[in-house]
Design a protein around this motif. Structure first.
Motif, PDB file in Angstrom:
ATOM      1  N   GLU A 152       0.843  -1.400   0.097  1.00  0.00           N
ATOM      2  CA  GLU A 152       0.032   0.008   0.078  1.00  0.00           C
ATOM      3  C   GLU A 152       0.952   1.391   0.099  1.00  0.00           C
ATOM      4  OE1 GLU A 152      -3.705  -2.099   2.409  1.00  0.00           O
ATOM      5  OE2 GLU A 152      -2.232  -0.589   3.591  1.00  0.00           O
ATOM      6  N   ASP A 182     -10.863   5.209   4.235  1.00  0.00           N
ATOM      7  CA  ASP A 182     -10.026   4.321   3.401  1.00  0.00           C
ATOM      8  C   ASP A 182      -9.811   5.236   2.069  1.00  0.00           C
ATOM      9  OD1 ASP A 182     -12.398   3.427   2.356  1.00  0.00           O
ATOM     10  OD2 ASP A 182     -11.848   1.460   2.556  1.00  0.00           O
ATOM     11  N   ASP A 191      -4.711   2.742  -1.173  1.00  0.00           N
ATOM     12  CA  ASP A 191      -5.394   1.303  -1.290  1.00  0.00           C
ATOM     13  C   ASP A 191      -4.417   0.519  -2.404  1.00  0.00           C
ATOM     14  OD1 ASP A 191      -6.769   1.318  -3.992  1.00  0.00           O
ATOM     15  OD2 ASP A 191      -7.884   2.922  -2.969  1.00  0.00           O
TER      16      ASP A 191
END
Length: 401
Positions: free
Chosen positions: A96, A227, A251
């Motif tokens: 990530e 997120d 992500d």
């Protein structure tokens, strides 16, 4: 090449302007000028001995001089993932994280991945100039929302969204804003994250200064609450700009897309400087002590500059409260124009960045960004005195005109 000798350029270059801050570097290179302009770390605080030692160590492995993976060396990505996880309060996987050639490249690649011409991007007013350059090059439609002492006005952002605006990105320097120096409050961080979840846009949390706090640590990053937040950061302000080590945390699908574009941009970064950065960041006790030194020195310099401005100008100048980072934002009383003041200030041996360099649509003609990090306390006091003389000289010239 056209018949008149000019070069045909792509549409995206139309209207692009060079960064006023980059242009000021030629001025600030003059030895007679005390510069409060560029956001340069203090040279005496750069850990050059530790960098040299780390370089000697990592070069024992020939891989440090070899090509690296496009996404960055695995050891550096692991260190960065661990540090990001500590900040966010949750696990972050190295997949990530993408290592970039400074955080500016991360922002540029991110814009290429996510933005089509005409897409809407919302920025803070005043805005970080590097972000404006990136979004204009991407041919985005840039809309501002105001800042106050608690950072981005997320209620104003919500009103834009309720009125039908649908940004692809919202860009924020939430912690020790460049140029304003303010910190987005914890409540507004949660609100911004909730808006991103509700309306489906991504937040770009640009965070090069987040570890440079004085006294009280800032709130948890915006990414702690959603997120949909992409975090950008850099080793330039805490280790050394010449390492050119920045990173993006998001992500995995987004990281894969950024990596794909990065292959066409530079193929890979410097294995050597990434290995040096990994070694220094992995040495927890040393890095913690280094950050303490930066915080103590920069905090003292921020106080010295604020004190000197108050002594020189009194209530004719209002400067922002400084809680960390590298900058203070000042507003002059009356009709003084800081763009007109700058050349006069240079004559008097001091430089700064006029507020208009950060403007999107607002009027920042009476404001300026001052960097307190680069110069020592005595020089900061002298810079304030020179600035006072420059203001009086400009006022005298204006009165005579």
């Amino acid at each position: 090449m056209s018949v008149d000798g000019s070069i045909r350029t792509a549409r995206r270059l139309r209207g692009l302007r060079s960064s006023a801050i980059r242009d000021l570097l030629a001025l600030t290179a003059r030895p007679d000028v005390l510069s409060l302009a560029g956001g340069l770390p203090a040279p005496e605080l750069l850990p050059t001995a530790e960098i040299a030692d780390a370089a000697a160590t990592v070069l024992r492995d020939p891989a440090a001089a070899q090509y690296a993976a496009t996404s960055g060396r695995g050891d550096l990505r692991a260190v960065l993932a661990a540090r990001e996880g500590e900040r966010l309060g949750r696990a972050v996987h190295p997949d990530e994280v993408v290592v970039t050639h400074g955080s500016q490249q991360a922002l540029s690649l991110l814009a290429q991945v996510l933005l089509d011409p005409g897409d809407t991007v919302i920025v803070e007013e005043p805005a970080y100039t590097g972000a404006l350059q990136v979004f204009h090059a991407a041919e985005a439609r840039v809309l501002p929302v105001p800042l106050d002492d608690d950072g981005m006005d997320t209620e104003a952002l919500e009103r834009l969204l309720a009125a039908g605006e649908r940004p692809v990105l919202v860009h924020t320097v939430a912690t020790f804003h460049n140029p304003r120096g303010v910190v987005l409050s914890a409540a507004r961080r949660r609100h911004l994250a909730a808006l991103a979840d509700r309306y489906g846009f991504r937040v770009v949390e640009d965070d090069p200064y987040g570890e440079l706090w004085f006294g009280q640590a800032p709130p948890a990053p915006v990414a702690s609450w959603s997120d949909r937040v992409v975090r950008l950061s850099s080793a330039s302000k805490t280790l050394a700009p010449a390492l050119r080590v920045g990173w993006l945390h998001g992500d995995r699908r987004l990281c894969a897309a950024v990596e794909l574009l990065k292959q066409g941009a530079d193929l890979c970064g410097s294995s050597l400087t990434q290995a040096i950065a990994a070694a220094l960041l992995a040495d927890g006790p040393w890095y913690a002590g280094h950050l303490d030194r930066l915080r103590g020195t920069y905090g003292a310099r921020a106080t010295a500059l604020s004190t000197a401005l108050a002594a020189e100008f009194g209530d004719a100048v209002v400067s922002s409260a400084v809680r960390g980072g590298m900058f203070t934002w000042v507003r002059f009383a009356g009709e003084l124009d800081t763009a007109e003041l700058l050349p006069v200030a240079a004559e008097h041996g001091v430089a700064f960045v006029p507020g208009t360099a950060f403007a999107v649509s607002g009027d920042h003609g009476r404001t300026a960004r001052l960097c307190f990090a680069t110069a020592g306390e005595a020089d900061l006091a002298e810079a304030a005195r020179r600035l006072g003389r420059a203001v009086r000289a400009l006022q005298h010239r204006t009165a005579r005109a």
